[in-house]
Design a protein around this motif. Sequence first.
Motif, short mmCIF file in Angstrom:
data_model
loop_
_atom_site.label_atom_id
_atom_site.label_comp_id
_atom_site.label_asym_id
_atom_site.label_seq_id
_atom_site.Cartn_x
_atom_site.Cartn_y
_atom_site.Cartn_z
N HIS A 103 7.71 28.81 2.28
CA HIS A 103 7.52 27.51 1.60
C HIS A 103 8.16 27.54 0.22
O HIS A 103 8.42 26.50 -0.36
CB HIS A 103 6.02 27.21 1.45
N PHE A 135 6.28 27.20 15.09
CA PHE A 135 5.46 26.66 14.01
C PHE A 135 4.21 26.08 14.64
O PHE A 135 4.26 25.54 15.75
CB PHE A 135 6.18 25.52 13.28
N PHE A 183 11.29 24.98 6.40
CA PHE A 183 10.38 23.82 6.41
C PHE A 183 11.11 22.52 6.06
O PHE A 183 10.64 21.44 6.37
CB PHE A 183 9.19 24.07 5.48
N LEU A 238 4.25 19.05 7.38
CA LEU A 238 3.83 19.88 6.25
C LEU A 238 2.48 19.40 5.73
O LEU A 238 1.63 20.20 5.33
CB LEU A 238 4.88 19.85 5.13
#
Length: 243
Positions: free
Chosen positions: A76, A113, A85, A93
């Motif tokens: 991140h 993910f 991301f 998110l």
Amino acid sequence: MDLIKLLRSQGFGSRNEVKYLIENEFVRINGELEKDWKKSFKNPFGIEISVDEEVFVTQEHLYIVMNKPADYETSHKPKHHLSVFELLPERFLRRNVQAVGRLDVDTTGLLLFSDDGQFIHQVSSGNKRCVKTYEVGAKHPTTSAFFEHLLNGVLLHDDNETVAALSCHSVDECRFSMQIDSGKYHQVKRMVAAASNRVETLHRTAIGQFLLPAELEAGQWRYLNETEVQACLSKAESQTRTE
Ligand code: URA
């Protein structure tokens, strides 16, 4: 669960943001405009909703596969490159979607993910970790002694236990596939180095019995269905020691 809570659970923002979307006619359920934000759902998952023309089916948890491109960090807070991301929609998110394990910045291929903590744990750090399959491009031609070394176990620098590949299969002179079931830092690269070769390219092709979908180009992602989620958790079939 009412419509506001449902949309919030799917990552569409704060109560006010979601209310705005509903009142301003951005939300359709099964193709029909829905302006009643108090509308209640007995079973809130599996419903086809569109928000501002993005059509999706509501899900309790998200399971996503990406074909990770090179030069993206699995973080991140990337230090030197873009983050994987950034390739996902913002609303994932907001649902706290995490990468299931990490791939190095130069490693490509299958990256999962999810926002399901149990799934993440089972795939990446549970007692019975899932088998990961990699295709490795090596600097030097591979030999049977090299494969034997990987299969019998190598001692990684700073570790006091050996780690072994579950299987190794030669693809061509300098390429081979390799399966491992642990997830140590830079594991494949360090194992190959400990066996006196060097990884030049690394591509993950499978987790458990789930193969990276051939239609996914680098940087693309898609949802996993229930069968595919189970395939990730299933023992890989070709756990043989052969080369
Ligand atoms: N092993 C590595 O060395 N790098 C990866 O990205 C994954 C496994």
